[in-house]
Design a protein around this motif. Structure first.
Motif, PDB file in Angstrom:
ATOM      1  N   PRO A   1       0.717  -1.205  -0.034  1.00 58.35           N
ATOM      2  CA  PRO A   1      -0.073   0.035  -0.152  1.00 58.35           C
ATOM      3  C   PRO A   1       0.832   1.238  -0.036  1.00 58.35           C
ATOM      4  N   LEU A   2       1.940   1.360   0.828  1.00 59.82           N
ATOM      5  CA  LEU A   2       2.803   2.515   0.869  1.00 59.82           C
ATOM      6  C   LEU A   2       3.470   2.753  -0.466  1.00 59.82           C
TER       7      LEU A   2
ATOM      8  N   ASP B   1      -7.939  -7.377   0.156  1.00 55.93           N
ATOM      9  CA  ASP B   1      -6.960  -8.262   0.428  1.00 55.93           C
ATOM     10  C   ASP B   1      -6.810  -8.639   1.978  1.00 55.93           C
ATOM     11  N   THR B   2      -6.711  -7.495   2.566  1.00 56.46           N
ATOM     12  CA  THR B   2      -6.505  -7.535   4.188  1.00 56.46           C
ATOM     13  C   THR B   2      -7.733  -8.211   4.925  1.00 56.46           C
ATOM     14  N   VAL B   3      -8.676  -8.228   4.409  1.00 58.00           N
ATOM     15  CA  VAL B   3      -9.830  -8.879   5.176  1.00 58.00           C
ATOM     16  C   VAL B   3      -9.484 -10.553   5.398  1.00 58.00           C
TER      17      VAL B   3
ATOM     18  N   LEU C   1       1.613  -6.512   3.677  1.00 55.25           N
ATOM     19  CA  LEU C   1       2.506  -5.532   4.503  1.00 55.25           C
ATOM     20  C   LEU C   1       2.162  -4.125   4.084  1.00 55.25           C
ATOM     21  N   TRP C   2       1.356  -3.610   5.006  1.00 55.25           N
ATOM     22  CA  TRP C   2       0.799  -2.178   4.770  1.00 55.25           C
ATOM     23  C   TRP C   2       1.922  -1.257   5.139  1.00 55.25           C
ATOM     24  N   LEU C   3       2.852  -1.435   6.030  1.00 64.12           N
ATOM     25  CA  LEU C   3       3.912  -0.695   6.074  1.00 64.12           C
ATOM     26  C   LEU C   3       5.439  -0.905   5.376  1.00 64.12           C
ATOM     27  N   ALA C   4       5.385  -1.680   4.582  1.00 60.68           N
ATOM     28  CA  ALA C   4       6.536  -2.293   3.701  1.00 60.68           C
ATOM     29  C   ALA C   4       6.744  -1.013   2.770  1.00 60.68           C
TER      30      ALA C   4
ATOM     31  N   TRP D   1       8.001  -4.692   8.171  1.00 65.22           N
ATOM     32  CA  TRP D   1       7.552  -5.941   7.620  1.00 65.22           C
ATOM     33  C   TRP D   1       6.561  -6.847   8.320  1.00 65.22           C
ATOM     34  N   SER D   2       5.772  -6.123   9.020  1.00 65.33           N
ATOM     35  CA  SER D   2       4.702  -6.706   9.906  1.00 65.33           C
ATOM     36  C   SER D   2       3.670  -6.828   8.881  1.00 65.33           C
TER      37      SER D   2
END
Length: 165
Positions: free
Chosen positions: A60-61, A99-101, A106-109, A113-114
């Motif tokens: 996302p980023l 997709d996150t559902v 990797l929302w913060l990549a 890497w969480s």
């Protein structure tokens, strides 16, 4: 999500068309809603060793940074296309929200890497597709698909009624 990305893009495009007559809004909503999954070509070509949600096309980023760079440039160089470009980026981000559902994202990549997901679909059946189709999240996908179908049918009736009059 397995089947609802394109119908969700259609719903986004339909809502955007009601607010703007900018060119290509529906087209970019549909393309943006499935574009991150074009990485599946690479996934299969490389033997599927790394889950495709780990590729940059699903970060996302990356897309938010791309939008933050592209949208100001578009507003200066081609302002008539700004709504269309905004809908494109909204559709891409919608894809990743969906997709996150039921998948790790990797929302913060690349800074962290969480992996984040709303729920985990357990591998209760030997075929992963069956496990997804028998999980409650698939009902959400079906609702999105049915809603898109209803919107399309209602739109076609309105358009068809105007042409006959």
């Amino acid at each position: 999500m397995l089947i609802a990305h394109l119908p969700a893009g259609y719903l986004l495009g339909s809502a955007a068309r009601q607010r703007s007559a900018a060119p290509g809004i529906m087209t970019v909503a549909l393309i943006g809603s499935v574009l991150p999954d074009f990485d599946m070509v690479y996934f299969f070509l490389t033997g599927g060793k790394v889950h495709h949600h780990d590729y940059v096309s699903h970060w996302p980023l990356f897309w938010l940074d791309f939008a933050a760079t592209a949208l100001p440039a578009i507003s200066r160089l081609a302002p008539d296309w700004l709504p269309t470009a905004a809908v494109f980026f909204a559709a891409v981000v919608l894809h990743m929200v969906m997709d996150t559902v039921a998948a790790q994202m990797l929302w913060l990549a690349p800074f962290d890497w969480s992996k984040f997901e709303l729920t985990t679909v357990p591998a209760t059946y030997s075929n992963w597709i069956v496990s997804f189709m028998l999980h409650w999240t698939f009902v959400l996908e079906l609702l999105i698909c049915v809603t898109a179908l209803i919107v399309a049918v209602c739109r076609n009736r309105r358009v068809g009624g105007r042409q006959q009059a």
